[in-house]
Design a protein around this motif. Structure first.
Motif: not given
Length: 206
Positions: A4, A39, A41, A45, A49, A70, A75, A77, A117, A119
């Protein structure tokens, strides 16, 4: 695989938890074109997404939605499409394009970045005309390696008009628009729509 950190995100207008990235594309009939990827996050982790596409006369601002995704391990976007919201440039007309497939460029680029990133599965989501755009994209790319599901909220699949308006009015306006693309017609949008949404009036949103 790129991390990222390969992309130069900036802090977004929604606050420090949100970052935005400008995506550049080839010029179109109006000149320079950009889109904006926003985005947020998740705390933990995750390889999951969401990519959210807004509706007409719209852009991404719904922080509650991002926070909900979240909390469920995604994640988040969102894209401000070309000529909308963060992506509108001074020389451009709001929302103006000739073919909905023009949006494929920014959706494809956003998915490429999401994959880079770290995903491996994406929920493609859209509201109103964004629901139509995401549905068309999923149909155009049924074997996309990242898209695992499609979620639409009030998708714009049809005009809520009378038979006469559909059979006569809309085709007539479409024909006029081909020759007079800058002509202005009544939108039919209720005058209380924006006041009903915005905190400065009677709504809940900033």
């Amino acid at each position: 695989m790129n991390s990222s950190n390969s992309y130069k995100y900036q802090t977004d207008i929604l606050g420090e938890d949100y970052q935005q990235l400008t995506l550049n594309f080839a010029d179109d009939y109006d000149g320079k074109v950009v889109a904006t990827l926003v985005r947020k996050k998740a705390v933990q982790a995750t390889k999951k997404a969401v990519l959210y596409i807004h509706g007409f006369c719209d852009y991404f601002f719904q922080t509650e939605m991002a926070e909900q995704f979240n909390q469920h391990g995604y994640d988040f976007y969102a894209l401000d499409l070309r000529k909308y919201g963060r992506s509108k440039l001074p020389h451009q007309k709001f929302y103006y394009l000739l073919d909905l497939r023009e949006y494929d460029a920014e959706i494809s680029k956003a998915l490429e970045i999401i994959g880079q990133e770290n995903h491996n599965q994406v929920l493609l989501a859209g509201h109103s005309t964004g629901g139509l755009i995401t549905t068309l994209y999923a149909a155009h790319y049924p074997d996309h390696r990242l898209i695992k599901a499609l979620w639409t909220n009030s998708p714009f699949y049809d005009f809520y008009k009378s038979v006469i308006e559909k059979k006569v009015g809309i085709p007539l306006l479409s024909e006029v628009g081909k020759h007079l693309p800058n002509a202005k017609f009544p939108s039919g949008l209720n005058q209380w729509y924006t006041p009903s949404l915005h905190k400065a009036f009677y709504g809940e949103w900033t």
